[in-house]
Design an enzyme around this catalytic site. Structure first.
Site, mmCIF file in Angstrom:
data_model
loop_
_atom_site.group_PDB
_atom_site.id
_atom_site.type_symbol
_atom_site.label_atom_id
_atom_site.label_comp_id
_atom_site.label_asym_id
_atom_site.label_seq_id
_atom_site.Cartn_x
_atom_site.Cartn_y
_atom_site.Cartn_z
ATOM 1 N N HIS A 6 89.243 15.102 20.190
ATOM 2 C CA HIS A 6 89.175 14.711 18.779
ATOM 3 C C HIS A 6 89.842 13.357 18.524
ATOM 4 C CE1 HIS A 6 89.152 14.831 14.442
ATOM 5 N NE2 HIS A 6 90.409 14.442 14.511
ATOM 6 N N ASP A 29 95.242 -1.132 24.051
ATOM 7 C CA ASP A 29 95.409 0.139 24.764
ATOM 8 C C ASP A 29 96.638 0.793 24.197
ATOM 9 O OD1 ASP A 29 97.454 -1.609 26.345
ATOM 10 O OD2 ASP A 29 97.864 0.452 26.953
ATOM 11 N N GLY A 75 102.425 -3.096 36.076
ATOM 12 C CA GLY A 75 103.575 -2.265 36.399
ATOM 13 C C GLY A 75 104.847 -2.796 35.764
ATOM 14 N N GLY A 76 104.801 -4.021 35.239
ATOM 15 C CA GLY A 76 105.992 -4.638 34.658
ATOM 16 C C GLY A 76 106.628 -3.775 33.580
ATOM 17 N N ASP A 95 97.298 -2.512 34.498
ATOM 18 C CA ASP A 95 98.461 -3.303 34.101
ATOM 19 C C ASP A 95 99.212 -3.713 35.369
ATOM 20 O OD1 ASP A 95 99.855 -1.120 34.937
ATOM 21 O OD2 ASP A 95 100.699 -0.603 32.999
ATOM 22 N N CYS A 144 85.414 19.340 16.489
ATOM 23 C CA CYS A 144 85.141 19.609 15.075
ATOM 24 C C CYS A 144 83.821 20.351 14.879
ATOM 25 C CB CYS A 144 85.170 18.312 14.270
ATOM 26 S SG CYS A 144 86.866 17.700 14.067
ATOM 27 N N CYS A 185 84.083 14.605 10.775
ATOM 28 C CA CYS A 185 84.051 14.236 12.196
ATOM 29 C C CYS A 185 82.964 15.031 12.919
ATOM 30 C CB CYS A 185 85.417 14.507 12.814
ATOM 31 S SG CYS A 185 85.504 14.165 14.573
ATOM 32 N N GLY A 189 105.307 -7.276 25.097
ATOM 33 C CA GLY A 189 106.626 -7.235 24.466
ATOM 34 C C GLY A 189 106.607 -7.029 22.965
ATOM 35 N N CYS A 201 82.836 15.214 16.398
ATOM 36 C CA CYS A 201 83.230 15.396 17.799
ATOM 37 C C CYS A 201 82.996 16.848 18.219
ATOM 38 C CB CYS A 201 84.691 14.994 18.019
ATOM 39 S SG CYS A 201 85.905 16.229 17.522
#
Lengths: 381, 381
Positions: free
Chosen positions: A335, A266, A95-96, A93, A309, A304, A216, A306
């Site tokens: 997880h 993100d 940094g704003g 990004d 789990c 799940c 924003g 993962c």
């Protein structure tokens, strides 16, 4: 070609697209969720663990890395990829967002922004051109322009003048670009005013950016406002470029935005929630600290697969959380991120099968939905 | 047979032994170092990571697990092994060390010890028999008797009366043993008084324990005193049983004690030091926070093949430490425990090759030695 975006499938019933992004560090499928690696690490995990759960691109925060350890240091060490032992794509990004969250500690001018470090109070100045240079030094694959993330609510006059400055900064950023630089994405602002959003999107769409972000949003506004803004803005952006909704969000927000044509996301939500003991499951959210789990032998989510789990009970996860053990953050993060990566994979599969609309309808009654906080802010601090 | 200890090689020049311990959960080679899993987790690591670096047995702290989540809870969940997803051997301490560290919060009688929880101030009573029962419920492989870990320094009179009570508690513990229980180890006390140590060792040696621990050392006494006590005590213990030096220590202390005939060790030093940024390397200790490492591309130790040294620079490890990232604790712990496990492997190899004495001499001038703190206390809090 260093950066390339290809749309593989366009959903006939919605604005959704299935795509593939190519960067200098490989390719990734869209719609994509990029886990946040604020300070050069997705908190608590190794790169191998991320790859194992299907992560193909992560986000790094320019503000944090600029202050510590410093972009020059990272540059001298060969760039962010070897520094953090991550071989796949990185989006940084500008940094704003972080700088404009500093409130009284920053001062804005036409040339850029002066701010005080949250670490040691030292004074810094960043210009749009400087921010492009920092991301070049970091060796990012996808860089963002400096923008002002406008607080909500703000007056029409303030949003108008701020947004036009963000657009002028975008032009300056483009001019600062050099041969071999990361792909550069512009950021649409305009607050919650549809006409200012439209103006911002149209102005930026005319410039030669590789992609366009919507900034924003998810700053405290009602969900319906966010969706209306997206619906009005996205059609104004060039169809051939990827669209990135910054800092969003819950699985349901992501799905709604995919339907409207967004390609990247993100958010710190899965990782931060994990460290706070809030887990995403197929039955809705689960707060692991609750007493009811003290002797619960079941995994977090029996659907799940993962690592967490497969090997640990809710009882053990509750114990680790109550005892403030480091392993708690690790197992919970594995997880939640697995849940998100799996959710994105499902979205891509239903677009491929032309079943996105059915999937979207099913999720209108998803058990997560009523518990989700409409005004949730999920940007990193 | 649930528990078996076999001596494979006796070093002809020293008292060292190469051995193999068999428990209900597999076997492990001695001399062995057992990483400390205080609250049901070796801080920051998964069981798979421990296995990968060669760990075959870990220690669990009865005091901590008794208070949280409670031994009854762990028992109802099938015992400590499935609860924490660890399939290899577990040794549990008796809680004595932690309880006696509570100072004014505990009161001792012939029947046992009353103490206040450090978590919520609640009042608890533990007897020698009760402590055997708790470790039975935990499903430990090797259990320790309740003992008083005597502060240093203490008067001769106090040490004499405390040590004889610890011996009476050992007799009670033996009588409380049931069919199918964990192996039970006694603990030699006697402070820094050679005659009381001898009395304790001789008294316990006559009883039917599977192993013998030396407690109450590494509590602030000079290193020379610790070695003298060990030298006087170990020959009084039955040769066919394993000897366990509790809470020790630095690699050099471990090597000195192996030469005197000790088989097991445990200590929080490698794991706690790791979290505090102090790393063991072949060139001595390294404090990763130092500015000199800010742009150092080298691994922690170019002779080390651990995951951390294979993939990360000192510069990145310093950054993670300064930024207080969870990954810092993980990567540092992996390195330090790998260093310890490798050191133990080397010790076993040189015993096998009848070269322990040479190895010991080399380590007299090891770069670590002058930096090591003689009065280091490495028990868990």
């Amino acid at each position: 070609m260093a950066f390339h975006f290809e749309i593989l499938v366009k959903d006939p019933m919605t604005q959704a697209r299935l795509g593939r992004v190519q960067t200098r560090h490989g390719s990734f499928s869209t719609p994509a969720f990029l886990p946040v690696g604020t300070q050069g690490t997705v908190k608590s995990l190794t790169p191998e663990e991320l790859v194992e759960m299907g992560v193909e691109a992560i986000l790094g925060n320019t503000y944090h890395l600029y202050l510590r350890p410093g972009h020059e240091t990272i540059g001298r060490l060969g760039g962010l990829h070897p520094f953090i032992h991550w071989g796949k794509s990185i989006l940084t990004d500008s940094g704003g967002y972080q700088i404009f969250s500093l409130g009284d500690l920053r001062k804005i001018s036409e040339e850029g922004v002066t701010f005080q470090s949250h670490l040691d109070g030292s004074l810094h100045f960043l210009s749009p051109e400087g921010v492009v240079g920092i991301q070049r030094t970091l060796g990012s694959d996808i860089a963002m322009v400096l923008d002002e993330c406008i607080p909500y609510p703000s007056t029409y006059e303030y949003v108008k003048s701020s947004t036009s400055r963000t657009t002028r900064w975008a032009e300056k950023s483009l001019r600062a670009r050099q041969e071999g630089d990361p792909a550069l994405f512009a950021i649409v602002q305009g607050g919650m005013y549809p006409d200012l959003r439209e103006e911002s999107a149209s102005d930026l769409a005319r410039m030669d950016f590789q992609g366009f972000a919507i900034g924003g949003l998810s700053v405290g506004e009602p969900k319906s406002v966010m969706l209306a803004i997206l619906q009005g803005t996205l059609p104004l952006l060039p169809e051939r470029n990827p669209r990135y909704l910054m800092g969003v969000g819950t699985p349901e927000d992501i799905l709604d935005a995919v339907v409207l044509g967004v390609d990247f996301f993100d958010c710190v939500l899965p990782t931060r929630n994990a460290r706070n003991g809030t887990l995403f499951t197929s039955h809705g959210k689960l707060s692991i600290k609750q007493t009811q789990y003290a002797e619960d032998k079941n995994p977090l989510d029996e659907q799940c697969s993962c690592y967490t789990c497969r090997h640990y009970s809710r009882a053990y996860l509750r114990h680790l959380y109550m005892a403030k053990e480091i392993l708690s953050s690790r197992l919970n993060t594995i997880h939640n991120l697995f849940y998100y990566m799996n959710f994105m994979k499902e979205i891509r599969e239903v677009i491929q099968k032309v079943k996105l609309l059915d999937f979207h309808k099913e999720h209108q009654t998803h058990p997560c939905r009523p518990e989700m906080d409409e005004t949730l802010q999920c940007h990193p601090a």
